[in-house]
Design an enzyme around this catalytic site. Structure first.
Site, PDB file in Angstrom:
ATOM      1  N   HIS A  29      -0.203  19.541  48.695  1.00  0.00           N
ATOM      2  CA  HIS A  29      -0.546  18.343  49.453  1.00  0.00           C
ATOM      3  C   HIS A  29       0.363  18.308  50.681  1.00  0.00           C
ATOM      4  CE1 HIS A  29      -2.580  17.129  45.832  1.00  0.00           C
ATOM      5  NE2 HIS A  29      -2.842  15.906  46.259  1.00  0.00           N
ATOM      6  N   GLU A  43      -0.948  14.160  54.388  1.00  0.00           N
ATOM      7  CA  GLU A  43      -1.703  12.975  53.950  1.00  0.00           C
ATOM      8  C   GLU A  43      -1.001  11.773  54.587  1.00  0.00           C
ATOM      9  OE1 GLU A  43      -1.371  12.121  49.730  1.00  0.00           O
ATOM     10  OE2 GLU A  43      -3.071  10.709  49.755  1.00  0.00           O
ATOM     11  N   ASP A  84     -10.212  13.333  44.817  1.00  0.00           N
ATOM     12  CA  ASP A  84      -8.790  13.030  44.602  1.00  0.00           C
ATOM     13  C   ASP A  84      -8.557  12.336  43.256  1.00  0.00           C
ATOM     14  OD1 ASP A  84      -6.136  13.233  45.314  1.00  0.00           O
ATOM     15  OD2 ASP A  84      -6.186  11.709  46.879  1.00  0.00           O
TER      16      ASP A  84
HETATM   17  N1  HPA Z   1      -1.288  12.436  46.986  1.00  0.00           N
HETATM   18  C1  HPA Z   1      -0.160  12.768  46.362  1.00  0.00           C
HETATM   19  N2  HPA Z   1      -0.036  12.765  45.043  1.00  0.00           N
HETATM   20  C2  HPA Z   1      -1.087  12.426  44.306  1.00  0.00           C
HETATM   21  C3  HPA Z   1      -2.288  12.084  44.885  1.00  0.00           C
HETATM   22  C4  HPA Z   1      -2.390  12.105  46.300  1.00  0.00           C
HETATM   23  O1  HPA Z   1      -3.429  11.805  46.915  1.00  0.00           O
HETATM   24  N3  HPA Z   1      -3.134  11.782  43.862  1.00  0.00           N
HETATM   25  C5  HPA Z   1      -2.467  11.978  42.719  1.00  0.00           C
HETATM   26  N4  HPA Z   1      -1.215  12.365  42.974  1.00  0.00           N
HETATM   27 ZN    ZN Z   2      -4.392  14.548  45.707  1.00  0.00          ZN
END
Ligand code: HPA
Ligand code: ZN
Length: 339
Positions: A195, A198, A276
């Site tokens: 990730h 975001e 997600d």
């Molecule tokens: N971002 C970071 N951690 C997470 C997410 C996310 O969208 N969903 C579940 N854990």
């Molecule tokens: Zn995620």
């Protein structure tokens, strides 16, 4: 026509946290089954609590909800419910995240967690022909030592795990903190994703690529703040696993009309659409496609390309990818002939 296209087109889902598919009804049922006290007295009360202001406000509730998962059968039921849903949404391949530390840190054995998930994935392969890979995510708000210990715990189950990822609170926990854990994972042949971008800045995307060596970026929507980064992502056709409803619920964008998904597509970025944490964000993959399509006025060709990108960006062998791309073309021909 558009709704028929979205619902029926063969899809792959590449960004799904299995703990985030825990619907309030199952949370309630498992709480009773396991004698766990929930701070909610009804399913409606749980749903009403799902108002988030940012990533952290969601994570607090998400980790608390996962506390009802205790036995192998709980992880099986969770995963099986998700896969039945995927069958009904014409998803043919999934690559799902699980967060072992969320469970091992409260005394649930790694084996319990992965066995339940794995058995459900195998059952869906047999019953529905849905193929799948499992991606182990390290929690980035915890230490790299803890990540390395989790990797060791995973090794007896090496064959059940395709790759490693990085999730949880992003800002203040940059990818380079996990350089050694990702290097060790690579030594064992795991694929790598993270990730990034975001809530965190473009720099986190750069370092996920350069320091961790990932082959996909999860979310990645903040890449458009850095034109050099966009050029690289386009040049390398680095996939982004975008999650539209999540981004609205966690206020990455104010409203769907403001989402940069179409802008990224127009720039030549390999965009995929995913859910997600669908139980928390108000919709599974088809809802994510439809919400983005409507707000951004995506046309049929764009929907088809995004669906194809899901398979192109998967860890399936090229032959299987080609077969899925052909099945999309075949489906599109059928839909066009039927109108
Ligand atoms: N971002 C970071 N951690 C997470 C997410 C996310 O969208 N969903 C579940 N854990
Ligand atoms: Zn995620």
């Amino acid at each position: 026509m558009m709704e028929q296209l979205v619902r029926g087109i063969p899809k792959a889902e590449l960004h799904l946290h299995i703990e985030g598919s825990l619907e309030p009804e199952l949370m309630f049922e498992l709480a009773e089954r396991n004698g766990v006290d929930l701070p909610y007295s009804s399913v409606e009360e749980i749903r009403a609590a799902y108002e988030f202001s940012d990533l952290q406000s969601f994570l607090d509730i998400y980790y608390a909800g996962a506390g009802v998962l205790q036995k192998t059968e709980d992880f099986f039921d969770l995963t099986w419910a998700y896969l039945n849903r995927m069958q009904s949404e014409n998803v043919r391949h999934v690559e799902i995240f699980f967060d072992p530390q969320t469970h091992t840190d409260r005394g649930i054995p790694f084996r319990t967690v992965i066995t339940g998930i794995h058995n459900a994935l195998e059952a869906a392969r047999e019953k529905y022909g849905i193929t799948s890979f499992l991606i182990l995510c390290f929690l980035r708000h915890l230490s790299e030592e803890a990540a390395l210990e989790t990797l060791e715990e995973a090794l007896p189950f090496r064959d059940w795990i395709e790759g490693v990822g990085l999730d949880s609170s992003e800002v203040g926990f940059p990818p380079e903190n996990f350089e050694r854990a990702f290097a060790r994972a690579a030594e064992h042949g795991f694929r790598k994703v993270a990730h990034a971008g975001e809530e965190g800045p473009p720099e986190y995307i750069w370092n996920s690529l350069d320091v961790l060596g990932v082959s996909r970026i999860d979310h990645g929507v903040r890449c458009t703040e850095d034109q050099k980064l966009v050029e690289r992502i386009v040049r390398e056709q680095m996939p982004l696993t975008v999650c539209p409803l999540s981004n609205i619920k966690l206020r990455v964008f104010d409203k769907m009309e403001d989402h940069n998904l179409k802008k990224m597509l127009d720039q030549g970025i390999r965009v995929t659409i995913n859910s997600d944490d669908p139980a928390y964000f108000g919709g599974y993959i088809n809802q994510n496609f439809l919400a983005a399509q409507q707000a951004l006025k995506l046309n049929e060709n764009e929907i088809i390309e995004i669906a194809k990108n899901g398979f192109r960006s998967s860890f399936l062998p090229q032959q299987s990818i080609n077969a899925h791309l052909e099945s999309i073309d075949e489906f599109v021909r059928q839909v066009k002939n039927s109108v």
